[in-house]
Design an enzyme around this catalytic site. Structure first.
Site, PDB file in Angstrom:
ATOM      1  CG  LEU A   1     -87.174 -74.358  -6.623  1.00  0.00           C
ATOM      2  CD1 LEU A   1     -87.564 -73.178  -7.028  1.00  0.00           C
ATOM      3  CD2 LEU A   1     -85.976 -75.071  -7.721  1.00  0.00           C
TER       4      LEU A   1
ATOM      5  CG  HIS B   1     -82.519 -74.343  -7.383  1.00  0.00           C
ATOM      6  ND1 HIS B   1     -82.740 -75.174  -6.231  1.00  0.00           N
ATOM      7  CD2 HIS B   1     -82.100 -75.448  -8.561  1.00  0.00           C
ATOM      8  CE1 HIS B   1     -82.487 -76.382  -6.355  1.00  0.00           C
ATOM      9  NE2 HIS B   1     -82.026 -76.514  -7.545  1.00  0.00           N
TER      10      HIS B   1
ATOM     11  CD  GLN C   1     -77.733 -82.079 -14.509  1.00  0.00           C
ATOM     12  OE1 GLN C   1     -78.063 -83.271 -14.169  1.00  0.00           O
ATOM     13  NE2 GLN C   1     -77.854 -80.843 -14.157  1.00  0.00           N
TER      14      GLN C   1
HETATM   15  P1  AMP Z   1     -81.707 -79.758  -9.432  1.00  0.00           P
HETATM   16  O1  AMP Z   1     -82.876 -79.303  -9.093  1.00  0.00           O
HETATM   17  O2  AMP Z   1     -80.999 -80.251  -8.158  1.00  0.00           O
HETATM   18  O3  AMP Z   1     -81.726 -80.876 -10.504  1.00  0.00           O
HETATM   19  O4  AMP Z   1     -80.772 -78.457  -9.863  1.00  0.00           O
HETATM   20  C1  AMP Z   1     -81.123 -77.741 -11.004  1.00  0.00           C
HETATM   21  C2  AMP Z   1     -80.209 -77.071 -11.368  1.00  0.00           C
HETATM   22  O5  AMP Z   1     -79.531 -76.094 -10.401  1.00  0.00           O
HETATM   23  C3  AMP Z   1     -79.025 -77.762 -11.972  1.00  0.00           C
HETATM   24  O6  AMP Z   1     -78.482 -77.313 -13.346  1.00  0.00           O
HETATM   25  C4  AMP Z   1     -77.903 -77.711 -10.847  1.00  0.00           C
HETATM   26  O7  AMP Z   1     -76.709 -77.929 -11.390  1.00  0.00           O
HETATM   27  C5  AMP Z   1     -78.089 -76.321 -10.373  1.00  0.00           C
HETATM   28  N1  AMP Z   1     -77.602 -76.200  -9.057  1.00  0.00           N
HETATM   29  C6  AMP Z   1     -78.113 -76.881  -7.817  1.00  0.00           C
HETATM   30  N2  AMP Z   1     -77.466 -76.542  -7.010  1.00  0.00           N
HETATM   31  C7  AMP Z   1     -76.535 -75.525  -7.191  1.00  0.00           C
HETATM   32  C8  AMP Z   1     -75.676 -74.640  -6.555  1.00  0.00           C
HETATM   33  N3  AMP Z   1     -75.385 -74.892  -5.478  1.00  0.00           N
HETATM   34  N4  AMP Z   1     -74.875 -73.898  -7.492  1.00  0.00           N
HETATM   35  C9  AMP Z   1     -75.156 -73.767  -8.729  1.00  0.00           C
HETATM   36  N5  AMP Z   1     -75.969 -74.517  -9.407  1.00  0.00           N
HETATM   37  C10 AMP Z   1     -76.632 -75.194  -8.563  1.00  0.00           C
END
Ligand code: AMP
Length: 292
Positions: free
Chosen positions: A43, A47, A164
């Protein structure tokens, strides 16, 4: 261990089984609302912004931490994905009371698991669908399964992964799920680089070199409308090549369908993926203001 088989670390309650999580959520009143944020851990403050938003909009927030094997198309990416539950819990505790679901692969995909198969059409074969075959099938399955377990009121997804968001919304519509999908703004580092677990793998020089991604998106926004989307794409790719990253794709898409556009529409978005060494970086930016 409490009656719910939860491990209490700081303020977060951590559940590893679907049953124990469901007992915890069932103990709440009918007026409660559950905001859900599916993550793969590692994280960062991107997140955390989503978690904060969910905390404001719901009585309870569930964050899942699960590195989903079915959405990786390269075994080495799955192997090398950073995992540090303790660090993740520390970060979550810094923003408030969150219920954490950290299941095993067997818990998410039991032997009698029925694969969900939905044809995504062009949405599934362009951009991420083209370069990461099988990725969205994995994403749809894990999100659908996690929704079954958590039964959230709302689920939060970052627009950083704009395709996504569209895939999940399409899947929810197809299976007629009542879950409200909430797209959340992209969180960036002060430098402009989109926050990402992958940034941990970049050294200081690479963190600077990676700025060509956001610079290219800003460049495209600056010339959009004066040129056609196709001409804007060509110029933006030329601009990107001033830097040291490798381009995988740069596309200008419709904000809802994510189809490539030939005429400007409100909300038109540029999506880009570039490689900084071995690290695949993804970002996007609205080029034309939307009507909202
Ligand atoms: P992940 O753990 O990378 O699968 O991300 C989990 C959620 O957090 C997904 O919905 C991502 O799109 C969101 N997320 C990750 N990085 C960012 C960011 N920089 N800005 C906004 N949402 C994010």
């Amino acid at each position: 261990m409490s009656a719910f088989n939860a491990l209490k670390m700081g303020e977060s309650q951590v559940f590893t089984s679907a049953k124990s999580l469901q007992s915890r959520l069932d103990s709440e009143s009918n007026n409660s609302t559950v905001g859900f944020l599916p993550t793969m851990g590692a994280l960062h403050h991107g997140h955390l912004e989503l978690v904060k938003q969910a905390l404001q909009e719901n009585t309870h927030v569930v964050v899942s931490i699960f590195v989903n094997p079915t959405q990786f198309n390269k075994a080495e990416d799955l192997e090398s994905y950073p995992r540090d539950l303790e660090a993740d819990l520390k970060l979550l505790n810094s923003v408030g009371d969150v219920i954490v679901f950290a299941p095993s692969v067997e818990e998410v995909y039991p032997e009698d698991y029925q694969n969900l198969s939905i044809d995504l059409g062009a949405l599934g074969t362009s951009m991420e669908g083209e370069f990461r075959p099988g990725h969205f099938a994995g994403v749809m399955n894990v999100v659908n399964r996690l929704f079954d377990i958590v039964q959230p009121t709302r689920a939060y997804f970052g627009i950083k992964d704009v395709q996504q968001v569209a895939v999940v919304q399409y899947m929810v519509d197809q299976v007629q799920s009542p879950v409200e999908i909430v797209p959340s703004a992209i969180v960036r580092e002060p430098s402009g680089l989109a926050s990402s677990s992958r940034n941990y793998r970049l050294n200081e020089d690479q963190l600077n070199e990676a700025l060509i991604i956001i610079d290219t998106l800003h460049f495209a926004r600056g010339i959009a409308r004066q040129l056609s989307p196709q001409e804007t794409k060509v110029k933006a790719i030329e601009f990107f090549k001033n830097g040291s990253l490798e381009i995988e794709y740069f596309e200008i898409v419709h904000p809802r369908t994510l189809e490539f556009i030939t005429e400007w529409v409100p909300g038109a978005r540029a999506c880009i993926v570039g490689y900084c060494g071995e690290v695949r970086l993804l970002d996007n930016l609205e080029l034309i203001p939307s009507n909202k």
